[in-house]
Structures are given as structure tokens and as C-alpha cells.
Design a protein around this motif. Sequence first.
Motif, PDB file in Angstrom:
ATOM      1  N   THR A 312       0.812  -1.228   0.000  1.00 36.15           N
ATOM      2  CA  THR A 312       0.000   0.000   0.000  1.00 36.15           C
ATOM      3  C   THR A 312       0.839   1.269   0.000  1.00 36.15           C
ATOM      4  O   THR A 312       0.301   2.365   0.136  1.00 36.15           O
ATOM      5  N   ASP A 313       2.153   1.128  -0.147  1.00 41.62           N
ATOM      6  CA  ASP A 313       3.036   2.292   0.002  1.00 41.62           C
ATOM      7  C   ASP A 313       2.774   3.388  -1.029  1.00 41.62           C
ATOM      8  O   ASP A 313       3.034   4.570  -0.760  1.00 41.62           O
ATOM      9  N   TYR A 315      -0.049   4.440  -2.182  1.00 40.91           N
ATOM     10  CA  TYR A 315      -1.414   4.978  -2.121  1.00 40.91           C
ATOM     11  C   TYR A 315      -1.550   5.975  -0.973  1.00 40.91           C
ATOM     12  O   TYR A 315      -0.890   5.861   0.058  1.00 40.91           O
ATOM     13  N   GLN A 316      -2.448   6.933  -1.170  1.00 35.06           N
ATOM     14  CA  GLN A 316      -2.735   7.915  -0.110  1.00 35.06           C
ATOM     15  C   GLN A 316      -3.876   7.471   0.816  1.00 35.06           C
ATOM     16  O   GLN A 316      -4.044   8.013   1.903  1.00 35.06           O
ATOM     17  N   CYS A 341      -0.040  -2.005   6.832  1.00 34.04           N
ATOM     18  CA  CYS A 341      -0.433  -0.732   6.205  1.00 34.04           C
ATOM     19  C   CYS A 341      -0.050   0.464   7.070  1.00 34.04           C
ATOM     20  O   CYS A 341      -0.291   0.485   8.282  1.00 34.04           O
ATOM     21  N   THR A 343      -0.898   3.539   5.647  1.00 36.59           N
ATOM     22  CA  THR A 343      -1.757   4.521   4.980  1.00 36.59           C
ATOM     23  C   THR A 343      -3.132   4.543   5.646  1.00 36.59           C
ATOM     24  O   THR A 343      -3.646   3.491   6.000  1.00 36.59           O
TER      25      THR A 343
END
Length: 500
Positions: A312-313, A315-316, A341, A343
Motif C-alpha cells: 500500500t506504500d 497509495y494515499q 499498512c 496509509t
Amino acid sequence: MKIFLTQSIKELDAYTIENEPIASIDLMERASQALVKAIAGRWDAKTPFTVFAGPGNNGGDALAVSRLLAKKGYKVSVYLFNTKGELSPDCETNKERLADVENVDFHEVTSQFVPPVLTDDHVVVDGLFGSGLNKPLSGGFAAVVKYINASPARVVAIDVPSGLMGEENTFNVRANIVRADVTLTLQLPKLAFLFAENQEFVGEWELLDIGLSEDAIEETDTDYFLLEGEDMQYLLKTRNKFAHKGDFGRALLIAGSQGMAGASILAARACLRSGVGLLTVHVPYCNNMIVQTSVPEAMTEMDPSFACPTDTDDYQAVGIGPGLGKSEETEAAVLEQIDACQTPMVVDADALNVLAGHRNYIGRLPKGSILTPHPKELERLVGKCQDSYERLTKARELARTAGVYIVLKGAYSAIITPQGKCYFNTTGNPGMATGGSGDVLTGVVLALLAQGYAPQDAACLATYVHGLAGDIACKKQGMMGMTAGDIVNYLPLAWRMMEE
């Protein structure tokens, strides 16, 4: 708009009286004029009115309303209950003023009460007790309430239905609360009005401005608020003319399972209809073609078994839960995903059910995460609740201890912050009580988080616009015919209305 507890409302009254300045009897007169204006707007002078007044200031309001209605040509019967021989000073003054008015059939009940005949032509004005009540009604007053409730007359309550307490009614005697058709509440709504189990007592409620001090309202702190359109418009971010898709965030949606592709499609379409720059949907292999075909604007990431967490790095914001299913493999993957995660996450549906079985993971959620449970999903997290007040109390405690934001879905969805603040949504309608509506909300929240909105702003704005789109769908389709897909379809119009 602020919502105050009943003690704070008393203090606002006192501040207004002292600082306007205005005599308490004159403030009561001002309130009564607002009440009569609202009543006259609903019923003409041909309607017979029967007024039940208690010995306190709520009764004083009722007596003043009786006088003003009579002066407008209404036929009014009044029953003032003075069983202890002690009226509040303003109630006593309004009793004296009423004596000088014709067209009023006045009865002061000091011992035995002979009930009047009430037909479906009558309107009852309930002015027995106001928001200051702190224990259930009993004895003679309970009997009067039951008589009113058993009659075919329409009932309008002054400020609050008699017997209903302003906040907690967990241990109240529900049979001893007036069931109003309309509640004309003064200046500010009461917290109890927003709870589902109280709707049968409150009926339709209308807010009447009686001129309490705006300065005092502004300066007095509270944990409870009603979301209003202009507040939500203020949260909207403007878009730079030279902006590109990378400026509006990358969102990851982990959703769907065999037979539940629709949940991922609804959430994905809602996300894309709410301004996200790029969306990737993590789907099981069996749903890939369905999602690709139904939502061509989204990218997909396939998981052969839907038992593997994903990176997930990049993604915001990450949304997880709609239509995931409850297999052991999926449960393990959800927990691993939470641990991995960093995020902010929007956690819904089956992901919430996973957390319910592993409550220690709630505190492991990334900072700024938002849970979106309906009442039953919340109870799986916090335990069984007797009523909405207890449910809200436990949700606030969960938000504080876990450091998460919660959108507790319902007729007045409550957005709860880790600081214990509660924002109640005012948009939406019963037509939204249909499968998939929650998936749509997840998509909207996800889109706003990915665009860089603060979690509180994202949750409030998403909930408001989700309900607004539902209201537009209701006007176009009707409550019976609308679906969750209609809410998605009207999101663009809802956003345009907010922008304009």
C-alpha cells in the motif's frame, strides 16, 4: 449548528435574560409568539385546540400560546395541572393574563381531572413538561399522557414531548411519554431527537428561533453538532487550473468476493465520482473481468485466492471491506493487511466483522483511519447496546481509546472523532435503506481521504454528500424505486450543488 445538553440550554436562557437584557416573562412571550406562528401555519382557526399545561415554565409557554391563539380567533380549551398549588412565577403570570381573554374554556386541575373529549378534529398542545425533566413521569401525569396518546387527536409538543428527557432515555418509561405528531423545539435541537427509538415520540420536529444570545451560543462549548450545507461547502477544496490526476490522490480499494462483485463496483464507481485521481481495485481473480468491464476508469490488481495482502506504500488511502466475505483465509489477510499498512484506511462491512473477532487490531489501524459501521456492526465491536444513546456513548469511547474516526450510519449518521466530538448528518432519506448504500459511502470517503482531506473533514463531507445524492435520487426515482446505484449516479449533481 451546535447541539447543547439541557443544562447548557438553561444557562443560555439565563445569559440571554441577563445580557440582552430581557425579563424572563418577555422571553417566554417571544417564544410563544414563535410557537403560535408555527401552529397557525399548520392549522387554521376552524381547528379546535385543547391545551395541557404543567405547573412549570413549559406550562407557562402553553398558557401564553393559548392566549395568543384565542386572540387569533381559535377555539381553545385549557387544562392547567396545579396539583401541588405551586406554579412557576412566569406560569402564574400567564395564568393571570389568560383570565382576561375571551374564547378560552379554562380549567385548573387541582385534584380530580375530568378528561375532555378529543376527536380526530382536535389538536392537542402538549405543554406539561419541558426539557428539564430528569425522571420518568408517574402517577396522575402518566395517566394524562396515556390519555393523550390513546386519543385520535393530533398532538403538537412544545419544545419536547412531555416525559422525554433531552439526552438519555435508557431507563425511561416509554408508555409515559407523549407521542407527538409535531415537536416545535426552541432555538436548538435536543440530542434525543436524533435517536431512532425516540422518533415515535418526537414525530416531525421544527426548530424555532426565539432569539437566545448568539454570543453565548458561539462561546459555549459542546461535543455535539448538526452538519449544515454551508459548513460543508466551506470544506471543499478548489482545483488548480493546471492540476493533473496525480494531484488528486491514488486510492486502493480491497473489495469483493465470489458473488459479491457488486460491492466493489459500487464503491469503485462512487470513489471515481468523488474526484479521486487514480483508483486501483484489488479483486479476486473471479471478479476481475466484471470489475474491468463495469468500471473501466479503474485499474485492477488480481489476487488468485484473495488471501494475500498487498503493498500500500504508493497509495494515499486504502478502503477495505465491501463484499470481502468471511472465509478464514480472507480474515487472516485482512489482519495482515492492517499490520502492514501505514496509509489511512476506510474500514467497512466484512473488514469490520474481522475486527470484531480481533478487537486488539483496532488500535493497530493506521493513524487517521475511519470505520463506517451500521449499528449492528458497531455492537459487534463494542458489545450489545440497549439504545442509541448507549451505542453513541460506546462509539465515542471506542474512537477515543483506539484513536480512530467512526461514521455510525443511520437516519442521522454520527461522525465521531478521537476527541469525542459528534457531528450528526442532516441529509439522506429512508429510500437509502437498501443494499449497497454503505459501499457507496465507503467509496466517497476513500476518494476524499486520497485527495488529502483531513479524516474528520473527509468523513463529514462524504456523509453529507452521500445523503444529498440520496435525496436527489429520491426526488427523481422515489423512495421505493431507488437503488444504491442511483446514489452513485447522482453524486456528480450533488457535488455540483455543493460547488455552486
